[in-house]
Design an enzyme around this catalytic site. Structure first.
Site, mmCIF file in Angstrom:
data_model
loop_
_atom_site.group_PDB
_atom_site.id
_atom_site.type_symbol
_atom_site.label_atom_id
_atom_site.label_comp_id
_atom_site.label_asym_id
_atom_site.label_seq_id
_atom_site.Cartn_x
_atom_site.Cartn_y
_atom_site.Cartn_z
ATOM 1 N N SER A 41 0.821 -1.213 0.000
ATOM 2 C CA SER A 41 0.000 0.000 0.000
ATOM 3 C C SER A 41 0.860 1.271 0.000
ATOM 4 O O SER A 41 0.458 2.292 -0.573
ATOM 5 C CB SER A 41 -0.937 -0.011 1.208
ATOM 6 N N THR A 42 2.035 1.237 0.614
ATOM 7 C CA THR A 42 2.874 2.442 0.658
ATOM 8 C C THR A 42 3.448 2.719 -0.729
ATOM 9 O O THR A 42 3.472 3.874 -1.186
ATOM 10 C CB THR A 42 3.999 2.269 1.715
ATOM 11 N N GLY B 31 8.224 -0.655 0.707
ATOM 12 C CA GLY B 31 7.777 -0.618 2.097
ATOM 13 C C GLY B 31 8.426 -1.729 2.903
ATOM 14 O O GLY B 31 9.335 -2.416 2.432
ATOM 15 N N ALA B 32 7.935 -1.908 4.132
ATOM 16 C CA ALA B 32 8.438 -2.999 4.977
ATOM 17 C C ALA B 32 7.375 -3.316 6.020
ATOM 18 O O ALA B 32 6.481 -2.509 6.277
ATOM 19 C CB ALA B 32 9.738 -2.591 5.665
ATOM 20 N N GLY C 50 7.398 -9.075 3.162
ATOM 21 C CA GLY C 50 6.703 -10.251 2.648
ATOM 22 C C GLY C 50 5.275 -10.373 3.138
ATOM 23 O O GLY C 50 4.580 -11.332 2.786
ATOM 24 N N GLU D 170 10.824 -8.802 -4.516
ATOM 25 C CA GLU D 170 11.340 -7.622 -3.815
ATOM 26 C C GLU D 170 12.823 -7.794 -3.484
ATOM 27 O O GLU D 170 13.619 -6.867 -3.654
ATOM 28 C CB GLU D 170 10.533 -7.398 -2.532
ATOM 29 N N LYS E 70 5.848 0.686 11.950
ATOM 30 C CA LYS E 70 6.792 -0.344 11.481
ATOM 31 C C LYS E 70 8.138 -0.313 12.227
ATOM 32 O O LYS E 70 8.990 -1.154 12.007
ATOM 33 C CB LYS E 70 7.063 -0.166 9.983
HETATM 34 C C1 5RP Z 1 5.021 -6.969 0.407
HETATM 35 C C2 5RP Z 1 5.835 -6.243 1.403
HETATM 36 C C3 5RP Z 1 5.393 -4.880 1.798
HETATM 37 O O1 5RP Z 1 6.425 -3.985 1.549
HETATM 38 C C4 5RP Z 1 5.074 -4.854 3.264
HETATM 39 O O2 5RP Z 1 4.130 -5.860 3.542
HETATM 40 C C5 5RP Z 1 4.524 -3.494 3.672
HETATM 41 O O3 5RP Z 1 3.296 -3.280 3.060
HETATM 42 P P1 5RP Z 1 2.485 -1.930 3.211
HETATM 43 O O4 5RP Z 1 3.226 -0.875 2.455
HETATM 44 O O5 5RP Z 1 1.135 -2.264 2.610
HETATM 45 O O6 5RP Z 1 2.386 -1.614 4.689
HETATM 46 O O7 5RP Z 1 6.839 -6.704 1.882
HETATM 47 O O8 5RP Z 1 5.504 -8.273 0.202
#
Ligand code: 5RP
Length: 222
Positions: free
Chosen positions: A30-31, A86-87, A99, A107, A125
């Site tokens: 989403s980020t 993102g993470a 993940g 990624e 995070k």
């Molecule tokens: C996808 C990822 C994303 O970067 C992680 O889950 C963060 O997601 P979001 O930006 O929606 O918080 O590793 O495999």
């Protein structure tokens, strides 16, 4: 500020670091979706030119194509200056877990190919020690029972992500209960298990810069 607003703020801050790079690597989630939308809007309003993209997943590729980006095959890009993603968690040494969106293999491949990895997150995070968020591990299906045993030997409680097959035809374990004090060692140990495709710890290829959105603005960690 909601978590989504904080993610959007971090994504907006990342645009400042892209300069006029001709090719940018895009993660998944989403980020990153905010980043793609914000960049496409900047291009529409004539404030910058559109970079070509290298994508980490089919979902991101679809969004990039919708936004008008040319999506290049990583194999055709001799040098990738910047990757943004993102993470699920980041720690003070800028090792990450990733993940949650099941795209960890693409990624890790694109992040490792890039000279600079910019990680964009909201402040939920940030952790002192990785592992509160269950650690994703992508596994070749025929090895899932033996990998699960080895993950239990490491002290984790692996749960098969139900109903999910990755775009590479594999399954994902979400490993609960690991306190990842030494991310590099655990990443190498898990990736050495036969049948493991990718471990969601990004310590060998950690972030170079984390942009963290929060109520008080965007904070940089290097
Ligand atoms: C996808 C990822 C994303 O970067 C992680 O889950 C963060 O997601 P979001 O930006 O929606 O918080 O590793 O495999």
């Amino acid at each position: 500020m909601s978590s989504d607003t904080a993610k959007r703020a971090a994504a907006a801050a990342a645009i400042e670091y892209l300069g006029e790079e001709p090719v940018v690597g895009f993660g998944t989630g989403s980020t990153v979706n905010h980043l793609i939308e914000l960049l496409a809007a900047e291009v529409d309003s004539g404030r910058r030119s559109l970079p070509a993209a290298v994508s980490s997943s089919q979902r991101t590729t679809a969004l990039l194509l919708d936004g008008g980006f040319a999506v290049l095959d990583l194999n055709d890009v001799p040098q990738l200056a910047i990757y943004v993603d993102g993470a699920d968690e980041f720690e003070p040494g800028l090792a990450l877990t990733k993940g949650g969106g099941a795209a960890l293999t693409g990624e890790k491949i694109v992040a490792t190919a890039a000279q600079t990895f910019i990680c964009i997150v909201d402040d939920s995070k940030r952790v002192d020690v990785l592992g509160g968020f269950p650690l994703p591990v992508e596994v070749i299906p025929m090895a899932h029972a033996s990998v699960a045993r080895q993950l239990r030997d490491l002290g984790g409680d692996p749960k098969l992500r139900q109903g999910l097959i990755t775009e590479y035809g594999n399954v994902i374990f979400d490993v609960h209960g690991l306190r990842i004090v030494d991310p590099l060692t655990i990443e190498l140990e898990i990736e050495a298990m036969p049948g493991v495709v990718t471990c969601g710890i990004f310590a060998q290829r950690r972030a170079d810069l984390v942009l963290m959105g929060s109520d008080t603005g965007v904070r940089e960690f290097r």
